[in-house]
Design an enzyme around this catalytic site. Structure first.
Site, mmCIF file in Angstrom:
data_model
loop_
_atom_site.group_PDB
_atom_site.id
_atom_site.type_symbol
_atom_site.label_atom_id
_atom_site.label_comp_id
_atom_site.label_asym_id
_atom_site.label_seq_id
_atom_site.Cartn_x
_atom_site.Cartn_y
_atom_site.Cartn_z
ATOM 1 N N ASP B 192 0.833 -1.212 0.000
ATOM 2 C CA ASP B 192 0.000 0.000 0.000
ATOM 3 C C ASP B 192 0.870 1.265 0.000
ATOM 4 O O ASP B 192 1.743 1.431 0.847
ATOM 5 C CB ASP B 192 -0.861 -0.044 1.280
ATOM 6 C CG ASP B 192 -1.899 1.074 1.351
ATOM 7 O OD1 ASP B 192 -2.002 1.865 0.409
ATOM 8 O OD2 ASP B 192 -2.615 1.104 2.372
ATOM 9 N N HIS B 361 -11.107 11.936 13.252
ATOM 10 C CA HIS B 361 -10.886 10.915 12.228
ATOM 11 C C HIS B 361 -9.391 10.623 12.137
ATOM 12 O O HIS B 361 -8.575 11.505 12.351
ATOM 13 C CB HIS B 361 -11.397 11.402 10.866
ATOM 14 C CG HIS B 361 -11.262 10.352 9.785
ATOM 15 N ND1 HIS B 361 -11.963 9.174 9.828
ATOM 16 C CD2 HIS B 361 -10.514 10.301 8.657
ATOM 17 C CE1 HIS B 361 -11.641 8.451 8.759
ATOM 18 N NE2 HIS B 361 -10.769 9.112 8.038
ATOM 19 N N HIS B 365 -4.601 4.250 6.280
ATOM 20 C CA HIS B 365 -3.431 3.766 5.529
ATOM 21 C C HIS B 365 -2.139 4.109 6.270
ATOM 22 O O HIS B 365 -2.070 5.081 7.014
ATOM 23 C CB HIS B 365 -3.398 4.389 4.138
ATOM 24 C CG HIS B 365 -4.577 4.022 3.297
ATOM 25 N ND1 HIS B 365 -4.604 2.915 2.498
ATOM 26 C CD2 HIS B 365 -5.784 4.623 3.151
ATOM 27 C CE1 HIS B 365 -5.777 2.841 1.880
ATOM 28 N NE2 HIS B 365 -6.520 3.869 2.262
#
Lengths: 550, 550
Positions: B192, B361, B365
């Protein structure tokens, strides 16, 4: 009893008071700034959005002058649209005049307009108002705030500003003058709210200067830098660093070329002679001795950097030794375009520096701690937030209250609100029109929500036109209907679908039987065709039936 | 010589390998994920973008299975479009299956599709491949990476992940298993790259839990929270805090209701009975005892929070005591819609918390330091970045090189590149098709750049249709031409402009003289009308002349 002071923000999109602010006393009114907004994506085809001046036009003779705080588009871009309706004198600092005159010339208004250059500290008397410009730090030279003396006391209107203790070109926010006004007793503070969401201080331009200088010093090949064309101090910074590292500067992109020329002519850009070279000579000049300053910081489709990214710039082809610096941040709404360029520059092999990964830009607006300093220096009787979206105005009001202002003195205005201030206090007394006014081509205000909805429909679904010629006596089709589509389906599916429509229309109109009822059949035909197409494609093109009696 | 391993990212928009990745050995191929992309604004009318599977369709029998890392749309949304072309078994964790089955049902593919639930640690043998799922921390439960054993050695395919040492629901990234693979010797790491731009570590979900709990505890009135409907752990966090502060939970918005029900049924959400109440009972329940969980974190036009912001939600009218929390960040491209809601919520008087001003929030990732940990644990022979735009892949490659990998082992692939790995190394051997495939209604792939350009033209300028009926024998107009416009100008200007067009066309076609040459006149008429309208309006509508011989 003496009249109240009236404060009226006009014209824009939640960017309250950025576009235009009116201050009114008795029969006299002055405007501060006359800006534009750039359209959202959904304002299809709209070129720009200007303030609604219908309130001014109720009695244009009341407007005595326009004062411009600085030369950014969102503060001066709407001026021609105002001046062509009401020709009033304009006052501003010198660079702002240079930028305004370019606009006035384009609109054929230069000769009839009276633009007066003032210096910071000068006072302009206009009826009941005396207006003094004071220096502020912002992302363009000659940015100013205004101290507006009124019979009820002085107003401090900051315009866009930040506090930078180590600015380039000595462009300080004049804290001393603000303190004086505060010590004498200020009636109202109208202050920039754009970055009230941000804690702490906006970093100094000096940090950007260090980053850019290191990047230019470290680069082996060309350095290509884009920034806002009006950010003259940043351009000066790049030129200084180019001088230091023995590189020459090439400028490309229309607005950048114009601004560099204008700023040099007016003395806002300083450089040794011979520093600036013609972009046509670039390919004969060593890469390691080259800095390119160009337009395109917002990913504008025809700007120089966008052309470079797409491989279509006349003189610059990006290659692996290039360092590209975006000394800017994407204005909200432009992120996709900016990152599309960044992607393409990476794909071409360039080293790319941009605000997310390097200190190549700082904001031009004050963060919370800077705002607090201004509030504490001015200590106004009343406060109103300007510049920023609605949430910023609410937060700025909360900031004012957190510093000790009582709730009824800290006010949030939206465009069209009329704030009245007198000896008894301040209150929103009425509302005047402050709609979006869209400019599209030569049309001002004719594009409205309904037209935009029509355009959105066309945009998302395309259209189908059905033309049927019928005999005026028999009411029957005289030939097969014509069916065309545009933006609806791809070429493989189109013939079959349009044949289907043709057949459907022929069946409806061409059969035997009684004479058809035109008004009835027009609507049902439209619905029938739309239903047929939706059933086949799950799309809803605009269906436009045209029936001609011949 | 044994065959090479081939690695082929497919299908999307610079979001390389997010949509679909193929691993191929000899005649056998497996796919990892089959996602969609959401369209950009300029992809007018496009519903979604799916991977180009034409390479698979050259010989569909080679594809043996699809493995899904987790249940986000950009990893599973394209599955039905693949399965309807080639019916292969699907393997995934349990929650992913729940989400996939909803889609398959919508596409009438549920019965014929074989979806097998696997557990982390299980190994699935498919021809030359043995695929093991390992747990990763991400913004949805049951997120997994894959360890794919091949004859050349194991591949670690991370999927979307981050490293969170204090996750909710014990959803850790299995660093121990990664170390084992690394110790045994990994062939390839495909990792990723989405947040490789970000220095340091992604903060833990625990920080969000603290902020949300404080906000819920401090609120006097209702608390209304939106987040991604698939972010089950965040929903659990809100429910836990509601329990603690003695509030009941109401859920509104279709995807949120569906996901809460599904996650509760499968045991992914835990709560005391009676916690969830029907939204229709809300107005009989005290505000101070109410938490609302709703859709709309991305400003979607018909989502619950958007309706609340616009004052059109059936059960919730925002008022001054409400606290609204956007526990999410705007996905790039959605900023305008999200901030429009925030503005409207402020205007309605609510207290609004969002990611720019509060820790409500965290990203899903890995940032740079997390990526380095995975690289050091796996120590692969080869590296390829997946998930992210092109610039992220370049930066991730640089990160790999900075950790000691040699340049020819750290590879950047774009969609359609075929990477071949064998004993001698790795190289991009060829390219296969990997275009954008647009889905619009029932049409797959018929919407292309040309059609989008047509739609953009209609969108920005509108259109004008001119219909002229002429006598087939004389070539003369049999009656005045019909002229219509749509999305072009406002109603005040329209009659005069269209009359002008009518007159122009009448002059061109209706005059005395020779019979007209149709093909010639068609083009010139179009240009004449366009020129007339541009001259009057500075707009360039699509002009569609229709000439009918009757």
């Amino acid at each position: 009893m003496s009249p109240a002071l009236r404060v009226i923000p006009l014209g824009g999109l939640g960017e309250i008071g950025r576009n235009m602010m009116l201050y009114e006393y008795g029969d006299e009114m002055i405007a501060v700034d006359a800006g534009i907004m750039f359209p959202d994506e959904e304002m299809l085809g709209v070129d720009l959005v200007i303030p609604d001046i219908s309130y001014i036009m109720r009695d244009p003779s009341r407007l005595k002058a326009v004062f411009l705080t600085h030369g950014h588009e969102d503060h001066i871009g709407g001026l021609p649209f105002l001046l062509r309706e009401v020709n009033v004198p304009v006052f501003c600092l010198r660079l702002t005049k240079g930028l305004v005159e370019v606009k006035l010339r384009e609109h054929h208004l230069l000769e009839e307009t009276h633009v007066t250059v003032v210096e910071v500290g000068d006072a302009v008397e206009i009826g009941a108002f005396t207006v003094e410009f004071f220096s502020v730090s912002h992302s363009i030279p000659d940015a100013a705030g205004l101290i507006i003396k009124t019979p009820l006391g002085p107003i401090v209107h900051t315009g866009d500003f930040k506090i930078d203790h180590t600015p380039l070109m000595q462009q300080h926010t004049d804290l001393g003058r603000l303190a004086e006004v505060g010590n004498e007793g200020a009636l109202l503070l109208a202050a920039d709210s754009t970055y009230v969401e941000i804690e702490g201080h906006t970093p100094s331009e000096m940090r950007v200067a260090e980053t850019l200088d290191r990047a230019i010093g470290d680069a082996h090949g060309r350095v290509i830098i884009t920034t806002f064309a009006s950010l003259i101090s940043r351009i000066q910074m790049v030129i200084d660093s180019a001088v230091k590292h023995d590189r020459r500067v090439f400028v490309t992109g229309r607005s950048m070329e114009n601004n560099v020329r204008m700023a040099s002519d007016l003395g806002y850009l300083q450089m040794p002679s011979g520093m600036l070279m013609n972009v046509r000579e670039m390919n004969d000049h060593p890469d390691a001795k080259t800095v390119v300053i160009c337009t395109g910081s917002q990913g504008e489709p025809t700007a120089a950097l966008t052309r470079m990214a797409q491989g279509s710039h006349q003189h610059v082809t990006i290659h692996e030794d290039d360092t590209v610096i975006l000394s800017s941040n994407p204005v909200p709404g432009n992120e996709k375009l900016v990152y599309r360029n960044i992607e393409a520059l990476f794909a071409a092999g360039a080293r790319v520096l941009y605000n997310r990964i390097a200190d190549v830009h700082v904001r031009g607006h004050a963060a919370q701690e800077e705002l607090k300093i201004v509030h504490r220096l001015v200590r106004p009787r009343h406060f109103v937030g300007i510049h920023g979206e609605y949430r910023h105005l609410v937060m700025h009001r909360e900031l004012a209250i957190s510093l000790g202002m009582t709730e009824d003195h800290a006010i949030v205005l939206t465009d069209g609100d009329v704030l009245e201030i007198d000896e008894n206090g301040a209150r929103v007394a009425e509302r005047v029109p402050a709609d979006y006014v869209y400019v599209d081509g030569l049309g001002i205000g004719d594009v409205d929500q309904i037209l935009l909805r029509d355009r959105a429909h066309l945009a998302n679904e395309g259209m189908v036109v059905v033309v049927a010629a019928v005999d005026r006596r028999t009411g029957k089709l005289v030939r097969a209907p014509e069916v065309m589509s545009h933006g609806f389906v791809g070429p493989d599916d189109e013939p079959e679908l349009l044949n289907g429509v043709q057949q459907l229309v022929t069946d409806k109109l061409g059969g035997e039987g009684d004479r058809v009822d035109w008004t009835a059949i027009h609507e049902t035909l439209k619905d029938d065709v739309a239903a047929f197409l939706h059933n086949r494609t799950h799309r809803r093109p605009l269906v436009l039936p045209v029936m001609m009696e011949v």
